[in-house]
Scaffold this motif. Structure first.
Motif, mmCIF file in Angstrom:
data_model
loop_
_atom_site.group_PDB
_atom_site.id
_atom_site.type_symbol
_atom_site.label_atom_id
_atom_site.label_comp_id
_atom_site.label_asym_id
_atom_site.label_seq_id
_atom_site.Cartn_x
_atom_site.Cartn_y
_atom_site.Cartn_z
ATOM 1 N N MET A 1 0.086 -5.166 -5.600
ATOM 2 C CA MET A 1 -0.298 -5.715 -6.905
ATOM 3 C C MET A 1 0.106 -4.739 -8.006
ATOM 4 N N LEU A 2 0.651 -5.269 -9.081
ATOM 5 C CA LEU A 2 1.072 -4.431 -10.193
ATOM 6 C C LEU A 2 -0.135 -3.962 -11.008
ATOM 7 N N ASN A 3 -0.055 -2.720 -11.505
ATOM 8 C CA ASN A 3 -1.082 -2.277 -12.436
ATOM 9 C C ASN A 3 -0.757 -2.817 -13.834
ATOM 10 N N ASP A 4 -1.667 -2.592 -14.778
ATOM 11 C CA ASP A 4 -1.495 -3.202 -16.100
ATOM 12 C C ASP A 4 -0.249 -2.679 -16.802
ATOM 13 N N LEU A 5 0.056 -1.397 -16.638
ATOM 14 C CA LEU A 5 1.245 -0.838 -17.272
ATOM 15 C C LEU A 5 2.512 -1.478 -16.704
ATOM 16 N N GLN A 6 2.560 -1.662 -15.389
ATOM 17 C CA GLN A 6 3.728 -2.307 -14.778
ATOM 18 C C GLN A 6 3.859 -3.760 -15.227
ATOM 19 N N LYS A 7 2.736 -4.463 -15.324
ATOM 20 C CA LYS A 7 2.767 -5.852 -15.800
ATOM 21 C C LYS A 7 3.319 -5.923 -17.210
ATOM 22 N N ARG A 8 2.815 -5.070 -18.090
ATOM 23 C CA ARG A 8 3.285 -5.083 -19.471
ATOM 24 C C ARG A 8 4.756 -4.688 -19.564
ATOM 25 N N THR A 9 5.176 -3.783 -18.693
ATOM 26 C CA THR A 9 6.581 -3.377 -18.693
ATOM 27 C C THR A 9 7.466 -4.527 -18.231
ATOM 28 N N ALA A 10 7.063 -5.208 -17.172
ATOM 29 C CA ALA A 10 7.825 -6.364 -16.685
ATOM 30 C C ALA A 10 7.917 -7.431 -17.768
ATOM 31 N N GLN A 11 6.814 -7.681 -18.458
ATOM 32 C CA GLN A 11 6.831 -8.679 -19.521
ATOM 33 C C GLN A 11 7.675 -8.208 -20.704
ATOM 34 N N ALA A 12 7.652 -6.905 -20.978
ATOM 35 C CA ALA A 12 8.459 -6.366 -22.077
ATOM 36 C C ALA A 12 9.944 -6.573 -21.817
ATOM 37 N N ILE A 13 10.359 -6.437 -20.564
ATOM 38 C CA ILE A 13 11.767 -6.666 -20.219
ATOM 39 C C ILE A 13 12.182 -8.074 -20.621
ATOM 40 N N VAL A 14 11.375 -9.049 -20.258
ATOM 41 C CA VAL A 14 11.701 -10.436 -20.578
ATOM 42 C C VAL A 14 11.563 -10.691 -22.078
ATOM 43 N N ASN A 15 10.596 -10.055 -22.719
ATOM 44 C CA ASN A 15 10.480 -10.179 -24.170
ATOM 45 C C ASN A 15 11.763 -9.715 -24.860
ATOM 46 N N VAL A 16 12.311 -8.598 -24.396
ATOM 47 C CA VAL A 16 13.556 -8.083 -24.975
ATOM 48 C C VAL A 16 14.693 -9.076 -24.740
ATOM 49 N N PHE A 17 14.756 -9.638 -23.539
ATOM 50 C CA PHE A 17 15.780 -10.650 -23.255
ATOM 51 C C PHE A 17 15.662 -11.839 -24.203
ATOM 52 N N GLU A 18 14.437 -12.256 -24.463
ATOM 53 C CA GLU A 18 14.214 -13.500 -25.203
ATOM 54 C C GLU A 18 14.300 -13.333 -26.721
ATOM 55 N N THR A 19 13.752 -12.229 -27.251
ATOM 56 C CA THR A 19 13.689 -12.089 -28.716
ATOM 57 C C THR A 19 14.183 -10.742 -29.226
ATOM 58 N N GLY A 20 14.539 -9.820 -28.324
ATOM 59 C CA GLY A 20 15.025 -8.522 -28.754
ATOM 60 C C GLY A 20 13.938 -7.538 -29.128
ATOM 61 N N HIS A 21 12.676 -7.888 -28.869
ATOM 62 C CA HIS A 21 11.551 -7.022 -29.217
ATOM 63 C C HIS A 21 10.739 -6.698 -27.964
ATOM 64 N N VAL A 22 10.279 -5.452 -27.870
ATOM 65 C CA VAL A 22 9.532 -5.016 -26.680
ATOM 66 C C VAL A 22 8.260 -5.839 -26.503
ATOM 67 N N ARG A 23 7.544 -6.071 -27.574
ATOM 68 C CA ARG A 23 6.314 -6.861 -27.475
ATOM 69 C C ARG A 23 6.553 -8.337 -27.762
ATOM 70 N N GLY A 24 7.792 -8.694 -28.003
ATOM 71 C CA GLY A 24 8.126 -10.085 -28.296
ATOM 72 C C GLY A 24 7.966 -10.385 -29.772
ATOM 73 N N ASP A 25 8.616 -11.430 -30.216
ATOM 74 C CA ASP A 25 8.506 -11.898 -31.598
ATOM 75 C C ASP A 25 7.739 -13.209 -31.575
ATOM 76 N N TYR A 26 6.459 -13.144 -31.925
ATOM 77 C CA TYR A 26 5.572 -14.307 -31.828
ATOM 78 C C TYR A 26 5.954 -15.410 -32.809
#
Length: 229
Positions: A1-26
């Protein structure tokens, strides 16, 4: 199971792919010629054509203190019908952008992308025996970008299951299979997205299966400090 930091990092990767921002562009509203999803919106770009944009806006309108709820609620019937006219409705698009600055919308989007994409992707990764954070991020990217199941099955046909060939080897085979599919797709818009597989393969080549920070992806430096507001 991923810890919270790993989860946020995995999501940040996809956020960068989708909007170019680490935390995403809401507040990001996008319409690309040739994209069958039509209008896309939010941190990880959910689509009008899938019906998921309706689910997101419906959840936002139902949330207490949603600042733009009264202006977005009238669009719910058209969203439920996946009406293509919304793609070019400038008033609707402006409302979406304004709502993206609302903290309520940000919380709703975080819960929405967790519920509809992250949780199913995590369950699928666990079912396949893919435990590394990079492998889970790869599955999550497939859920967000689309055609995960097709590429999963094609990889199993070519390389076997993760249990038979090894989880990391399977992940690398999946990335290769999906890259070839994107590069050769009839929809030329997808050719431009092979960078997603290249970026994930680069992390695998660096043996960063745990998604240890910091690292740079698509010109964005991902650090622990950037993963929290």
């Amino acid at each position: 199971m991923l810890n919270d930091l790993q989860k946020r990092t995995a999501q940040a990767i996809v956020n960068v792919f989708e909007t170019g921002h680490v935390r995403g562009d809401y507040a990001c509203v996008t319409l690309l010629a040739g994209d069958s999803g039509g209008l896309t919106y939010g941190r990880s770009q959910t689509t009008r054509a899938s019906g998921n944009l309706h689910k997101l806006i419906d959840a936002y309108c139902a949330a207490p203190d949603a600042a733009c709820a009264t202006r977005l609620a009238p669009y719910l019937p058209k969203l439920a019908a996946r009406d293509k006219a919304l793609d070019t409705d400038d008033v609707f698009r402006a409302c979406l952008r304004e709502a993206g600055a609302d903290p309520v919308m940000r919380n709703v989007q975080d819960a929405f992308f967790d519920r509809l994409y992250w949780a199913p992707a995590s369950r699928e990764a666990a079912r396949l025996g893919l435990e590394d954070a990079l492998s889970v991020a790869t599955v999550y990217d497939g859920f967000i970008h689309g055609s995960w199941a097709r590429m999963r099955d094609r990889t199993i046909e070519a390389a076997g299951t993760p249990a038979s060939c090894g989880a990391r080897e399977w992940t690398q085979s999946y990335l290769q299979t999906r890259r070839a599919w994107l590069a050769g797709h009839a929809n030329r818009l997808l050719h431009r997205t092979v960078y997603r597989m290249d970026a994930l393969r680069a992390l695998a080549d660096e043996e960063n299966w745990r998604l240890d920070l910091p690292f740079t992806l698509r010109g964005q430096r991902i650090t622990p400090e950037k993963l929290w507001p």
